[in-house]
Every structure is written in structure tokens, then in C-alpha cells.
Design a protein around this motif. Structure first.
Motif, PDB file in Angstrom:
ATOM      1  N   ILE A  29       0.728  -1.170   0.092  1.00 55.40           N
ATOM      2  CA  ILE A  29       0.130   0.082   0.030  1.00 55.40           C
ATOM      3  C   ILE A  29       0.862   1.220  -0.030  1.00 55.40           C
ATOM      4  N   ILE A  30       1.902   1.362   1.013  1.00 55.15           N
ATOM      5  CA  ILE A  30       2.732   2.465   1.013  1.00 55.15           C
ATOM      6  C   ILE A  30       3.518   2.539  -0.064  1.00 55.15           C
ATOM      7  N   LEU A  31       3.890   1.371  -0.703  1.00 52.72           N
ATOM      8  CA  LEU A  31       4.885   1.469  -2.227  1.00 52.72           C
ATOM      9  C   LEU A  31       4.184   2.134  -3.272  1.00 52.72           C
ATOM     10  N   VAL A  32       2.923   1.854  -3.439  1.00 56.13           N
ATOM     11  CA  VAL A  32       1.927   2.551  -4.445  1.00 56.13           C
ATOM     12  C   VAL A  32       1.809   4.037  -4.035  1.00 56.13           C
ATOM     13  N   ALA A  33       1.429   4.389  -2.817  1.00 57.44           N
ATOM     14  CA  ALA A  33       1.186   5.714  -2.589  1.00 57.44           C
ATOM     15  C   ALA A  33       2.437   6.440  -2.678  1.00 57.44           C
ATOM     16  N   SER A  34       3.841   5.910  -2.365  1.00 55.12           N
ATOM     17  CA  SER A  34       4.861   6.600  -2.615  1.00 55.12           C
ATOM     18  C   SER A  34       5.418   6.806  -3.878  1.00 55.12           C
ATOM     19  N   LEU A  35       5.077   5.670  -4.642  1.00 56.83           N
ATOM     20  CA  LEU A  35       5.614   5.746  -6.253  1.00 56.83           C
ATOM     21  C   LEU A  35       4.618   6.736  -6.980  1.00 56.83           C
ATOM     22  N   PHE A  36       3.380   6.767  -6.631  1.00 55.20           N
ATOM     23  CA  PHE A  36       2.465   7.572  -7.270  1.00 55.20           C
ATOM     24  C   PHE A  36       3.090   9.250  -7.093  1.00 55.20           C
ATOM     25  N   GLY A  37       3.319   9.350  -5.583  1.00 59.12           N
ATOM     26  CA  GLY A  37       3.666  10.658  -5.344  1.00 59.12           C
ATOM     27  C   GLY A  37       4.845  11.248  -6.086  1.00 59.12           C
ATOM     28  N   ALA A  38       5.956  10.246  -6.145  1.00 60.23           N
ATOM     29  CA  ALA A  38       6.856  10.652  -6.599  1.00 60.23           C
ATOM     30  C   ALA A  38       7.200  10.592  -8.215  1.00 60.23           C
ATOM     31  N   LEU A  39       6.510   9.756  -8.662  1.00 58.47           N
ATOM     32  CA  LEU A  39       6.516   9.853 -10.272  1.00 58.47           C
ATOM     33  C   LEU A  39       5.630  10.566 -10.882  1.00 58.47           C
ATOM     34  N   ALA A  40       4.366  10.864 -10.394  1.00 55.69           N
ATOM     35  CA  ALA A  40       3.491  11.588 -11.012  1.00 55.69           C
ATOM     36  C   ALA A  40       3.810  12.923 -11.565  1.00 55.69           C
ATOM     37  N   VAL A 246       0.173   6.655   4.685  1.00 59.77           N
ATOM     38  CA  VAL A 246      -0.053   6.559   3.473  1.00 59.77           C
ATOM     39  C   VAL A 246       0.142   8.211   2.700  1.00 59.77           C
ATOM     40  N   PHE A 247      -0.875   8.753   3.490  1.00 68.14           N
ATOM     41  CA  PHE A 247      -0.821  10.458   3.034  1.00 68.14           C
ATOM     42  C   PHE A 247       0.529  11.009   3.256  1.00 68.14           C
ATOM     43  N   HIS A 248       1.172  10.473   4.224  1.00 66.45           N
ATOM     44  CA  HIS A 248       2.612  11.104   4.575  1.00 66.45           C
ATOM     45  C   HIS A 248       3.385  11.037   3.372  1.00 66.45           C
ATOM     46  N   GLN A 249       3.626   9.891   2.840  1.00 63.39           N
ATOM     47  CA  GLN A 249       4.448   9.306   1.999  1.00 63.39           C
ATOM     48  C   GLN A 249       3.907   9.981   0.642  1.00 63.39           C
ATOM     49  N   MET A 250       2.688  10.175   0.386  1.00 60.93           N
ATOM     50  CA  MET A 250       2.326  10.534  -0.977  1.00 60.93           C
ATOM     51  C   MET A 250       2.400  11.991  -0.926  1.00 60.93           C
ATOM     52  N   PHE A 251       2.281  12.881   0.115  1.00 63.53           N
ATOM     53  CA  PHE A 251       2.627  14.154  -0.137  1.00 63.53           C
ATOM     54  C   PHE A 251       4.259  14.422   0.083  1.00 63.53           C
ATOM     55  N   GLU A 252       4.798  13.706   0.766  1.00 64.39           N
ATOM     56  CA  GLU A 252       6.438  13.887   0.647  1.00 64.39           C
ATOM     57  C   GLU A 252       6.888  13.528  -0.630  1.00 64.39           C
ATOM     58  N   GLY A 253       6.409  12.325  -1.196  1.00 65.02           N
ATOM     59  CA  GLY A 253       6.714  11.963  -2.691  1.00 65.02           C
ATOM     60  C   GLY A 253       6.370  12.991  -3.746  1.00 65.02           C
ATOM     61  N   LEU A 254       5.226  13.766  -3.429  1.00 64.83           N
ATOM     62  CA  LEU A 254       4.818  14.920  -4.318  1.00 64.83           C
ATOM     63  C   LEU A 254       5.914  15.969  -4.234  1.00 64.83           C
ATOM     64  N   GLY A 255       6.324  16.243  -3.141  1.00 65.85           N
ATOM     65  CA  GLY A 255       7.506  17.394  -2.697  1.00 65.85           C
ATOM     66  C   GLY A 255       8.705  17.274  -3.589  1.00 65.85           C
ATOM     67  N   LEU A 256       9.125  15.718  -3.405  1.00 65.66           N
ATOM     68  CA  LEU A 256      10.279  15.136  -4.150  1.00 65.66           C
ATOM     69  C   LEU A 256      10.104  15.204  -5.550  1.00 65.66           C
ATOM     70  N   GLY A 257       9.030  14.686  -5.892  1.00 69.70           N
ATOM     71  CA  GLY A 257       8.835  14.517  -7.279  1.00 69.70           C
ATOM     72  C   GLY A 257       8.757  15.719  -8.157  1.00 69.70           C
ATOM     73  N   SER A 258       7.992  16.965  -7.912  1.00 70.81           N
ATOM     74  CA  SER A 258       7.865  18.222  -8.367  1.00 70.81           C
ATOM     75  C   SER A 258       9.392  18.660  -8.539  1.00 70.81           C
ATOM     76  N   ARG A 259      10.355  18.361  -7.622  1.00 71.84           N
ATOM     77  CA  ARG A 259      11.425  19.085  -7.842  1.00 71.84           C
ATOM     78  C   ARG A 259      12.573  18.151  -8.824  1.00 71.84           C
ATOM     79  N   LEU A 260      12.044  16.886  -9.005  1.00 72.86           N
ATOM     80  CA  LEU A 260      12.823  15.925  -9.973  1.00 72.86           C
ATOM     81  C   LEU A 260      12.122  16.402 -11.407  1.00 72.86           C
ATOM     82  N   ALA A 261      10.971  16.695 -11.324  1.00 69.71           N
ATOM     83  CA  ALA A 261      10.489  17.020 -12.651  1.00 69.71           C
ATOM     84  C   ALA A 261      10.858  18.211 -13.362  1.00 69.71           C
ATOM     85  N   VAL A 262      11.139  19.427 -12.548  1.00 69.39           N
ATOM     86  CA  VAL A 262      11.635  20.688 -12.991  1.00 69.39           C
ATOM     87  C   VAL A 262      12.954  20.816 -13.342  1.00 69.39           C
TER      88      VAL A 262
END
Length: 365
Positions: A29-40, A246-262
Motif C-alpha cells: 500500500i505504501i509502495l504504491v502511494a509513495s511511487l504515485f507521489g514521486a513519479l506523477a 499513506v498520506f504522509h508518503q504521498m505528500f512527501e513524494g509529491l514534494g520530491l517528485g515536483s523537484r525532480l520534474a523541473v
């Protein structure tokens, strides 16, 4: 009634590791949430079939900054103070001293030293390879040029063309590629240099790569230990903690992923963001699996180890969030400095929202 032995109290009792099915399911569950936040953010930025407004990345970028800052203060430093200030820990090893704050402070200084050295050698590399002159690449010179015109200069005929363009509207010399997604519209990221990064040109992006890898190290380090927490927590708190993480890792992944994207990755390094996102995604599941397999006691030793690593992680994310992300993006970026007030306030609102939501999650985890 016999008094309880202080030694046994500090050593604790084995944690009730019931609901093994849910603990194993939490890994995926956490793997999917983290991967979604970081890769999206990375996938959305690179795809061409669907138009994604630049404001999407803008919001994710600053929301993620708030998430990272709140993680450092509320999810790492505060627990570290409790763990290293526990009577059993202070009596056995540390004594009465704020070690969590000291370790966090030392980590901040180390992070600054690392970036200072990276910046120094990056500048040396730029000069040795015939890079752009200091007047073209150093933002300090640009700021000085805006504030102080050249001596004996005719203000009507020899004014700084950069200022002239901005004030008269005859054009714009704000640097940045037209497809930049860091700021709407155009502009450049805080460490983006005023020249294209060709294959093999590593000197120009050393600063940004250093910041990204420091951020990656901090969130991965932290994610492993919150995974250990989930793997070793009692059965009564397991469900609530899982939902929060789950929310913690998704939000944190979003913060990291947005940096990786730009980030302006070189053409021969386009695979790196995917690798970093995957590394973040598997960190917490690895920690959960390790916690399930270790079956530790709720002992003072565990509090000591967790407190030290939480303090180090807090220092890393505190420096990265406040200096690399917040200060550079708002204060040192020429585009953001010249942006309308409503853009600056909107960006600040995104940061505040990230801080507020992540701080609220600290009530449960």
C-alpha cells in the motif's frame, strides 16, 4: 506490592506484533502511494499527449516545500527530542543535555559545508572550461547592476538594458527556456544557469544536483525509519498509523517528485529522476519489512537509535527546506522577485498549505 524494577521498565516488553496480514499489506500500500507521489510529476512533465497547465507544477512544487519543512520540524525533530530526552536514555547514555537539537544543528552545518564545497568546485569547473563570465552568471552582479548604474553613464542612452527592458516593456531579458515549468510563465529555477546544459556539461548543474541528492537522502533516510515504526508499532495503533503514513508518503513524494520534474537534467541523465523516485518509494516498505522481521523490544536502545537518526534527518530536511527550497525560490530567484504580488502570495499560500496539512498529520504520527 513490590516496586517495579527500573531496569526492566527501561528494557520494556516485546511489542504486540499482531495483524501480520495488515503489516505485510502495508508494504505494498505504501509502495504504491509513495511511487504515485514521486513519479506523477515527472511523468506529467514529460508526456506530450495531454496538456498539463504550468500552474499544476507550480502548486506541487511549493506545496511540497511546505510538506518537507513541516516534516523536519513536526515529524522528526519533535520525536527526536522525546526519544533522546527519555529518562531511560538520559540515565544510561546521554545525560541531561538537548542532544536532539545539537545533532540537528551539527547536521545543518555539515549540509552547508557540503554545498559550499560543491559550489566552489562548480565555479572552478565553469571557469576552467571557458564558461560564461562572472557578469553573466553571477546573480550578485545582476543585483548590483540593478541598484547601481555605471559611473559617468548617460541614464538615457547607457542605462542597463536589462532594467530598460523591464521598465519600458520593449521586450524581456528574463532568462529561462520557453518550456520551463518552474514558474508561470517562463522564468528559471533557482539554480538554473543562463546557458544550456549540454551532454557532459556537469559543472553548471552541480549545485542543483547537490540540492536534489541532499533532499533525496534526507527523505529516504526518514522514510526507512518511519517504516520501522510502522513495522514495530502495537496492534491498537496500527490502522491509524498506516492511514496517516499513506498520506504522509504521498505528500512527501509529491514534494520530491515536483523537484525532480523541473530539474534541468542533461539528455544523457534523463533516467535519474525515475531512479530517485523509485529509491524513495521503496524506502518505507523496506523499513516496514525490516521491522516485521526484527521483532524488536520497545527498549531504551531503540529510542536512542531512532532519536539519533531522526535528529540527523531533521537537520537535513530543515536545511534543504528552508535554504535550498524556501529561501532560494522566493528570495534569490530573479523571476520570483519580479513576479506580481499575487503570484508571490499564491506561492506562499501553497507552502503554508503544505505546512498546515503535514503538521496536522503529526497529531497521529
Amino acid at each position: 506490592m513490590a516496586e517495579e524494577d527500573p531496569q526492566n521498565t527501561c528494557d520494556g516488553e516485546p511489542v504486540d506484533l499482531g495483524r501480520q496480514d495488515l503489516r505485510i499489506g502495508a508494504i505494498f500500500i505504501i509502495l504504491v502511494a509513495s511511487l504515485f507521489g514521486a513519479l506523477a510529476p515527472v511523468l506529467l512533465q514529460r508526456q506530450t499527449k495531454m496538456h498539463v497547465p504550468k500552474f499544476t507544477f507550480f502548486i506541487c512544487k511549493y506545496f511540497g516545500t511546505g510538506v518537507i519543512i513541516a516534516t523536519a520540524w513536526m515529524h522528526l525533530l519533535d520525536p527526536a527530542i522525546d526519544q533522546l530526552g527519555d529518562p531511560c536514555v538520559t540515565e544510561r547514555w546521554l545525560g541531561d543535555y538537548p542532544w536532539a537539537l545539537v545533532i540537528g544543528l551539527m547536521t545543518v552545518m555539515v549540509m552547508f559545508f557540503v554545498e559550499l564545497m560543491a559550489s566552489h568546485y562548480s565555479n572552478d569547473d565553469d571557469h576552467s572550461h571557458g564558461g560564461a563570465s562572472d557578469s553573466e552568471t553571477d546573480p550578485t552582479n545582476e543585483i548590483l547592476a540593478l541598484k547601481k548604474p555605471p559611473k559617468n553613464a548617460n541614464p538615457q542612452t547607457q542605462a542597463c538594458p536589462h532594467v530598460d527592458d523591464i521598465e519600458t516593456g520593449r521586450g524581456t531579458s528574463i532568462p529561462g527556456p520557453p518550456d520551463d515549468v518552474s514558474y508561470p510563465p517562463g522564468g528559471e529555477d533557482h539554480m538554473g544557469h543562463r546557458r544550456d546544459h549540454k551532454d557532459g556539461d556537469t559543472g553548471g548543474i552541480v549545485g542543483q544536483l547537490t540540492a536534489i541528492f541532499i533532499l533525496e537522502f534526507g527523505v529516504v533516510f526518514h522514510s526507512i525509519f518511519i517504516g520501522l515504526t510502522l513495522g514495530t508499532t502495537g496492534t491498537d495503533e496500527l490502522v491509524v498509523l498506516l492511514i496517516v503514513l499513506v498520506f504522509h508518503q504521498m505528500f512527501e513524494g509529491l514534494g520530491l517528485g515536483s523537484r525532480l520534474a523541473v530539474a534541468p537534467w542533461p539528455k544523457n541523465r534523463q533516467w535519474v529522476p525515475y531512479l530517485l523516485a523509485l529509491g524513495f518509494a521503496i524506502a518505507t516498505p523496506v523499513g516496514v519489512a525490516a521491522g516485521i522481521g526484527a521483532k524488536p523490544n520497545n527498549a531504551a536502545t531503540q529510542k536512542l537509535v531512532n532519536g539519533i537518526f531522526d535528529s540527523v534527518s531533521a537537520g537535513i530536511l530543515m536545511y534543504t527546506g528552508l535554504v535550498e527550497l524556501l529561501a532560494h525560490e522566493f528570495m534569490f530567484n530573479p523571476h520570483m522577485r519580479r513576479a506580481p504580488l499575487k503570484i508571490q502570495l499564491f506561492a506562499f499560500g501553497c507552502v503554508a498549505l503544505g505546512v498546515a496539512l503535514m503538521s496536522l498529520l503529526a497529531k497521529w504520527a
